[in-house]
Design a protein around this motif. Sequence first.
Motif, PDB file in Angstrom:
ATOM      1  N   CYS A 107      48.746  48.492  40.934  1.00  0.00           N
ATOM      2  CA  CYS A 107      47.886  47.341  41.232  1.00  0.00           C
ATOM      3  C   CYS A 107      46.455  47.777  41.019  1.00  0.00           C
ATOM      4  CB  CYS A 107      48.085  46.870  42.671  1.00  0.00           C
ATOM      5  SG  CYS A 107      46.866  45.649  43.230  1.00  0.00           S
ATOM      6  N   ARG A 113      38.734  40.312  39.695  1.00  0.00           N
ATOM      7  CA  ARG A 113      40.115  40.136  39.271  1.00  0.00           C
ATOM      8  C   ARG A 113      40.997  41.252  39.826  1.00  0.00           C
ATOM      9  NH1 ARG A 113      36.918  42.399  35.691  1.00  0.00           N
ATOM     10  NH2 ARG A 113      37.632  44.021  34.255  1.00  0.00           N
ATOM     11  N   THR A 114      42.280  40.970  39.892  1.00  0.00           N
ATOM     12  CA  THR A 114      43.291  41.947  40.291  1.00  0.00           C
ATOM     13  C   THR A 114      44.468  41.832  39.345  1.00  0.00           C
ATOM     14  OG1 THR A 114      42.719  42.127  42.638  1.00  0.00           O
ATOM     15  CG2 THR A 114      45.028  42.460  42.074  1.00  0.00           C
ATOM     16  N   SER A 115      45.044  42.971  38.954  1.00  0.00           N
ATOM     17  CA  SER A 115      46.181  42.982  38.043  1.00  0.00           C
ATOM     18  C   SER A 115      47.323  43.786  38.641  1.00  0.00           C
ATOM     19  CB  SER A 115      45.797  43.591  36.687  1.00  0.00           C
ATOM     20  OG  SER A 115      44.792  42.828  36.050  1.00  0.00           O
ATOM     21  N   HIS A 117      50.776  45.704  37.411  1.00  0.00           N
ATOM     22  CA  HIS A 117      51.509  46.244  36.269  1.00  0.00           C
ATOM     23  C   HIS A 117      52.820  46.814  36.813  1.00  0.00           C
ATOM     24  CE1 HIS A 117      47.788  46.187  33.738  1.00  0.00           C
ATOM     25  NE2 HIS A 117      47.229  46.337  34.926  1.00  0.00           N
ATOM     26  N   GLU A 126      52.773  42.311  33.282  1.00  0.00           N
ATOM     27  CA  GLU A 126      51.367  42.426  33.666  1.00  0.00           C
ATOM     28  C   GLU A 126      50.916  41.055  34.153  1.00  0.00           C
ATOM     29  OE1 GLU A 126      46.976  43.143  31.654  1.00  0.00           O
ATOM     30  OE2 GLU A 126      48.735  44.120  30.758  1.00  0.00           O
ATOM     31  N   TRP A 127      50.458  41.002  35.400  1.00  0.00           N
ATOM     32  CA  TRP A 127      50.050  39.741  36.029  1.00  0.00           C
ATOM     33  C   TRP A 127      48.621  39.912  36.535  1.00  0.00           C
ATOM     34  CZ3 TRP A 127      52.242  37.991  41.436  1.00  0.00           C
ATOM     35  CH2 TRP A 127      51.623  36.789  41.836  1.00  0.00           C
ATOM     36  N   THR A 128      47.690  39.179  35.912  1.00  0.00           N
ATOM     37  CA  THR A 128      46.278  39.257  36.283  1.00  0.00           C
ATOM     38  C   THR A 128      45.844  37.955  36.939  1.00  0.00           C
ATOM     39  OG1 THR A 128      45.760  40.782  34.483  1.00  0.00           O
ATOM     40  CG2 THR A 128      43.920  39.545  35.430  1.00  0.00           C
ATOM     41  N   TRP A 140      45.977  32.722  36.410  1.00  0.00           N
ATOM     42  CA  TRP A 140      46.926  33.832  36.301  1.00  0.00           C
ATOM     43  C   TRP A 140      47.303  33.994  34.831  1.00  0.00           C
ATOM     44  CZ3 TRP A 140      51.269  32.195  40.285  1.00  0.00           C
ATOM     45  CH2 TRP A 140      50.686  31.998  41.546  1.00  0.00           C
ATOM     46  N   GLN A 311      42.547  33.816  29.126  1.00  0.00           N
ATOM     47  CA  GLN A 311      41.915  35.087  28.777  1.00  0.00           C
ATOM     48  C   GLN A 311      40.399  34.956  28.761  1.00  0.00           C
ATOM     49  OE1 GLN A 311      43.337  38.322  28.220  1.00  0.00           O
ATOM     50  NE2 GLN A 311      41.140  38.615  28.592  1.00  0.00           N
ATOM     51  N   ILE A 314      39.122  35.193  32.288  1.00  0.00           N
ATOM     52  CA  ILE A 314      39.131  36.569  32.783  1.00  0.00           C
ATOM     53  C   ILE A 314      37.966  37.359  32.178  1.00  0.00           C
ATOM     54  CG2 ILE A 314      40.442  38.725  32.759  1.00  0.00           C
ATOM     55  CD1 ILE A 314      42.986  36.945  32.838  1.00  0.00           C
TER      56      ILE A 314
END
Length: 612
Positions: A107, A113-115, A117, A126-128, A140, A311, A314
Amino acid sequence: MFSNQFGQFDSAGKVFAITDHATPMPWVNVICNGRYGLVVSQNGGGFSWLDNSQLNVLTRWEMDLARDVWGKHLYLADLDATAAKDEPKVWSLAPSPCFPRYDSYRCEHTQGRTSFHTHCAGIAAEWTLAVPPKDPVEVWLVRLTNTTDTRRRLRIGSYFEWCCGVAPDTKREFHRLFITTRHDAARGAIITTKNMWDVPPRVEKEHWNRAWPYVAAHAVGGIRFDKPLAVADKRLFLGRHGGLESPAAMTRAVPIVDGFGRFGDPSASLGGDFTLDPGQSVTLTYLIAVTQSEAELLTLIDRYRSPAGAQQAITNAADFWDSTLGATVVQSAAPDFDLLNNHWLPYQAISGRLWGRTGYYQQSGAYGFRDQLQDSQVWLPRDPVKTKKQIHLHAAHQFADGSVYHWWHPLTETGLRTQCSDDYLWLPFVIVNYLKETGDFSILDSVAPFVDGTPATLLDHCQRAFNRAHQRMSQRGLPLIGSCDWNDGLSALGVEGRGESVWLALFLAGLLEDFSVVYDRRGEPQHAAACLDWRSQLAQAVETHAWDGEWYRCATRDDGRWIGGKENPEGRIYLNPQTWAVLSGVLDASRTAQAWQSVKELLVKDMGPLLL
């Protein structure tokens, strides 16, 4: 850098990567753009809001630091999984709520932002999660890759419960009756409204219940599903007596599109079935958005539901925080000091404190009169106009007698007026620091209203704060502590109006010296001399009554007994009086040095200084 068993910073210090999700407590990112915000933990727990993280919460959340299972979840299901494969049939893309055994997990918390993996059952994910700089939307971006050599049939599904109002939602079973959902199949969206909002009334004639003046949506885009999943009812998604770890809608033979309307158990779940060939990747987007009109809402969905739109959001978030924080760069001999001051401390002061006004376990949403004034100083070396704006906001929550709201809520303007002894003095404190940084003395002649009086200059607002402090002095010349001073824990010492605060005397003395300069610059020598005279009286009172031989006592109770002295078996020495003895510069130098030596001997520990 600075690695421990749970993770480490990247080489630039901007990202903290958590590689063991079982942290001692939830480690969270508070992401806010000034209006829309979310909190997300390393497990995926958290909630979302607009403008007020207590009164206008979008997604339901319950405080549970032990389990950390309440949040917005994203599931994958292997439609061909069997018990013989010893692989999970359903797992989550963040640890919560399934807590699967990942082949790998990471994480990454960073600014804006937080992602997550993860790698599980042959699927790399991969969730951002991010919030763009201006729009009230949460984006997301999800990328899934089949790392096996076989074709995979999968189902993806999101899930959260709607709150759409005040949190914590203690009357959930009542409030759910007022939420209406409908399906916009063309946009892959669930549109949600609520005709009840039990925020506190601002005036007596105002009804306690009014309609929630917003419209919210959850949407999915990016791919065309073989069979769509769209569920707006908790029972239908989880199943009767079902649990979050294995929802019925993720395991049934055919996904459903159902549960819309009124009088259900409103939640939001979107996704569907799709296939991935060996080595193939797919990108999906999810949104949560809220506006005051459906037309605005649909525009946001159309703007961000494509992978390119998500994208871009982000990227914009990353660019915004880089440019905002990069205006000032700290370089010292201590890399940890630089890392914190270049990235994490200003980011948290802005995103978490000024804008979000929340943590993981304290959904406040309110402005603290002293709190956000102090926080606004983060802008002084970056964008001082924003500090000036914060000063005016707080001045408008001062009463004509110099007192202030201890806190107040935006949206409703309801607040708490107390006998706290220091709140109102932080207005002149921050104004002085604004002057030191900018030299913009014109701010003193700018005008702000009172809660209950005609508008006046900010200098007048400051003078009324000083006048209030002057009226609240003991016979010994020490300030009365009232319901507390800067240490809120001292909340019962002076409620009868006799307890005294040593810290406040030192804080006030330093502030008076600063304002003597202000009055000199304005050509008002009489006011400058009065400030210095009162400053000397405060210093003398502290030296006469508060010195305990090796440090300064903290305060007296209403009955006259001291705390923070050698005679106290507990709390013998408090940090605040000693630090401000140094900061104010108004006391005997040898005593100040001895007090600081006592701090180093008694209060400074390996993990930092103790308050008392």
